[in-house]
Design a protein around this motif. Structure first.
Motif, short mmCIF file in Angstrom:
data_model
loop_
_atom_site.label_atom_id
_atom_site.label_comp_id
_atom_site.label_asym_id
_atom_site.label_seq_id
_atom_site.Cartn_x
_atom_site.Cartn_y
_atom_site.Cartn_z
N TRP A 174 19.13 17.94 -12.24
CA TRP A 174 17.88 17.22 -12.47
C TRP A 174 16.95 17.96 -13.42
CZ3 TRP A 174 20.51 16.84 -7.87
CH2 TRP A 174 20.73 15.54 -7.38
N PHE A 175 16.07 17.21 -14.07
CA PHE A 175 15.07 17.81 -14.94
C PHE A 175 13.74 17.09 -14.73
CE2 PHE A 175 17.10 14.42 -17.36
CZ PHE A 175 16.05 13.76 -17.99
N ARG A 176 12.67 17.71 -15.20
CA ARG A 176 11.33 17.14 -15.04
C ARG A 176 11.19 15.84 -15.83
NH1 ARG A 176 8.19 17.05 -11.53
NH2 ARG A 176 7.99 19.32 -11.32
N ALA A 179 0.85 -1.21 0.00
CA ALA A 179 0.00 0.00 0.00
C ALA A 179 0.87 1.24 0.00
CB ALA A 179 -0.93 -0.01 1.21
N ALA A 180 1.49 1.51 -1.14
CA ALA A 180 2.43 2.62 -1.25
C ALA A 180 2.32 3.26 -2.63
CB ALA A 180 3.86 2.12 -1.01
N ARG A 181 2.99 4.39 -2.79
CA ARG A 181 2.95 5.11 -4.06
C ARG A 181 4.30 5.79 -4.30
NH1 ARG A 181 -0.18 10.72 -3.99
NH2 ARG A 181 1.32 10.95 -5.68
N VAL A 182 4.48 6.26 -5.53
CA VAL A 182 5.65 7.08 -5.87
C VAL A 182 5.26 8.54 -5.69
CG1 VAL A 182 7.32 7.74 -7.64
CG2 VAL A 182 6.52 5.37 -7.51
N LEU A 183 6.05 9.29 -4.94
CA LEU A 183 5.73 10.69 -4.66
C LEU A 183 6.01 11.59 -5.87
CD1 LEU A 183 7.33 11.00 -1.10
CD2 LEU A 183 4.90 10.68 -1.65
N ASP A 184 5.23 12.66 -5.96
CA ASP A 184 5.46 13.69 -6.96
C ASP A 184 6.52 14.66 -6.46
OD1 ASP A 184 3.57 12.98 -9.00
OD2 ASP A 184 1.96 13.70 -7.70
N VAL A 185 7.16 15.36 -7.40
CA VAL A 185 8.09 16.44 -7.08
C VAL A 185 7.54 17.70 -7.73
CG1 VAL A 185 10.46 17.28 -7.26
CG2 VAL A 185 10.03 14.82 -7.09
N THR A 186 7.27 18.73 -6.94
CA THR A 186 6.68 19.95 -7.47
C THR A 186 7.73 20.76 -8.24
OG1 THR A 186 7.19 21.33 -5.56
CG2 THR A 186 5.14 20.03 -5.47
N ASP A 187 7.26 21.73 -9.05
CA ASP A 187 8.17 22.60 -9.77
C ASP A 187 9.05 23.38 -8.81
OD1 ASP A 187 7.15 21.75 -12.19
OD2 ASP A 187 5.77 23.45 -12.42
N ALA A 188 8.46 23.84 -7.71
CA ALA A 188 9.23 24.60 -6.72
C ALA A 188 10.31 23.73 -6.09
CB ALA A 188 8.30 25.15 -5.65
N PRO A 200 1.92 -1.53 -12.48
CA PRO A 200 0.61 -2.16 -12.26
C PRO A 200 -0.29 -1.32 -11.35
CG PRO A 200 2.37 -3.77 -12.02
CD PRO A 200 3.04 -2.43 -12.11
N GLY A 201 -1.47 -1.00 -11.84
CA GLY A 201 -2.42 -0.25 -11.03
C GLY A 201 -2.12 1.24 -10.89
N GLN A 202 -1.12 1.73 -11.59
CA GLN A 202 -0.77 3.15 -11.53
C GLN A 202 -1.57 3.89 -12.62
OE1 GLN A 202 2.79 4.17 -13.54
NE2 GLN A 202 2.08 6.30 -13.50
N SER A 203 -2.72 4.43 -12.24
CA SER A 203 -3.65 5.01 -13.23
C SER A 203 -3.37 6.47 -13.55
CB SER A 203 -5.08 4.88 -12.71
OG SER A 203 -5.23 5.54 -11.46
N LYS A 204 -2.58 7.15 -12.69
CA LYS A 204 -2.29 8.56 -12.92
C LYS A 204 -0.80 8.77 -13.21
CE LYS A 204 -6.00 10.33 -9.93
NZ LYS A 204 -6.31 11.20 -8.75
N ALA A 205 -0.50 9.82 -13.97
CA ALA A 205 0.89 10.18 -14.24
C ALA A 205 1.58 10.60 -12.96
CB ALA A 205 0.94 11.30 -15.27
N ILE A 206 2.87 10.30 -12.87
CA ILE A 206 3.68 10.69 -11.71
C ILE A 206 4.66 11.76 -12.17
CG2 ILE A 206 5.31 9.93 -9.95
CD1 ILE A 206 4.14 7.07 -10.38
N ASN A 207 4.57 12.94 -11.56
CA ASN A 207 5.46 14.05 -11.93
C ASN A 207 6.69 14.03 -11.04
OD1 ASN A 207 3.81 15.50 -13.98
ND2 ASN A 207 2.36 15.59 -12.27
N THR A 208 7.71 13.35 -11.49
CA THR A 208 8.94 13.24 -10.71
C THR A 208 10.07 13.97 -11.44
OG1 THR A 208 10.41 11.70 -9.56
CG2 THR A 208 9.54 10.99 -11.70
N ILE A 209 11.30 13.64 -11.10
CA ILE A 209 12.46 14.26 -11.73
C ILE A 209 13.45 13.17 -12.11
CG2 ILE A 209 12.19 16.48 -10.56
CD1 ILE A 209 14.30 15.60 -8.54
#
Length: 351
Positions: free
Chosen positions: A239-241, A218-227, A250-259
């Motif tokens: 790093w870049f976006r 029960a975990a997820r990959v965290l997003d990284v904000t622009d700031a 598997p089961g990852q239905s949304k895009a992940i905004n990482t770097i």
């Protein structure tokens, strides 16, 4: 007696012939350009990509008498040493290590290597900061604060880059309960409830992250904000976006905004302009062959060439990119190009 003299004369003639052929062979070699690409251990991605690129160049530039070989090494830090000693003329480096060497900070404190030059981004190491859902309050790096978090094995590249990223978002080991686990062990500890999360930088898809999602952790990959990205690059501009597309895992239905941090092809300012121009041009004009080298080589393209690159370009690569119509940031313009244009090499002026 006469027969013996004939034998001796024949032997002498043969020795002279061998010597002449050896001299002729040496002369041919002197007309050939030999280059070596420093990579890393044979079990990783650096080595097959370095060797593969060397083969593409050697085949494409056969008529120009250019021969390139890939050599294994201990990785980025040794690669810089090999170039300094001219035991390698090109190398693949982690962007962070290239920046540290060029600026003379952290691992290279007090000994900047300002002769280092970039050629191109090759492929990205994508940051996967995984965290148990119960700890993910807003879904960004801020959620790592106060958690039991693996920063990667001690003295590893993962640990070093992770600590710099945490520093960029005002976190540190003092603000978390740090562990020093490998990728598989991180996911296993999360599954057993002994760990809240961890840093897993890797190419996409990362097998450990696939396992996390597929096994029902029960975990997820965290997003990284622009700031946050801007703050991290203020510490080390590496790093870049990077957007992980939906259904990558598997089961990852949304895009992940990482770097992502690039692995880059580098050289030194001492390699002549024509050679690096030719290598750069040949790489991008033979992309179908380049992309066959390794699955990660698919990222090599003109569109990606400058992403996350922070060390100034070699003047040969700079010339090719200008001809190709790329917009080149001022900080990537070679000091040599600025000097030729009558601009202070240390200035931030564009050309």
């Amino acid at each position: 007696m006469k027969t013996n003299k004939i034998k001796v004369l024949a032997l002498i003639f043969g020795m002279i012939l061998v010597a002449v052929m050896a001299i002729a062979g040496k002369k041919t070699n002197e007309n050939k350009t030999f280059l070596s690409v420093a990579t890393a251990s044979t079990g990783g991605t650096y080595y097959p990509i370095g060797v593969g690129l060397a083969n593409v160049w050697t085949h494409a530039l056969k008529a120009d008498n250019v021969q390139v070989t890939g050599q294994s090494s201990a990785g980025s830090v040794e690669n810089i040493d090999l170039m300094q000693k001219d035991e390698a003329q090109l190398s693949i480096l982690q962007s962070l290590m290239a920046v540290e060497a060029y600026e003379g900070v952290r691992n290279f404190a007090g000994r900047p290597y300002t002769d280092l030059r970039s050629i191109s981004m090759l492929w990205p190491n994508v940051e996967h900061f995984v965290l148990m859902n119960g700890k993910a309050k807003n879904g960004t790096l801020d959620d790592i604060d106060g958690t039991r978090f693996s920063v990667g094995p001690q003295a590893s590249g993962t640990e070093q880059s992770t600590l710099i990223i945490l520093q960029g978002v005002d976190l540190s080991k003092a603000k978390i309960d740090p562990e020093y686990l490998g990728y598989g062990d991180t996911i296993a500890a999360m599954r057993d409830g002994r760990l809240d999360g961890g840093a897993l930088p890797a190419g996409v898809p990362a097998s450990a992250v696939t396992d996390m999602y597929a096994s029902g952790v029960a975990a997820r990959v965290l997003d990284v904000t622009d700031a946050q990205l801007e703050q991290i690059n203020a510490v080390a501009n590496s790093w870049f976006r990077f957007v992980i597309k939906p259904d990558t895992y598997p089961g990852q239905s949304k895009a992940i905004n990482t770097i992502a941090q690039p692995n880059i092809l580098t050289t030194t300012r001492f390699i002549d302009e024509k050679t690096i121009y030719t290598l750069t041009k040949t790489m991008f004009e033979n992309l179908p062959d380049v992309h066959q080298v390794h699955s990660s080589a698919k990222y090599i393209s003109l569109e990606n060439a400058l992403k996350g690159v922070s060390v100034p370009l070699h003047i040969g690569a700079y010339k090719y990119y200008r001809e190709a119509g790329l917009t080149i940031p001022a900080y990537l313009i070679p000091p040599e190009a600025k000097a030729a244009a009558g601009v202070d090499p240390t200035s931030s002026a564009n050309l």
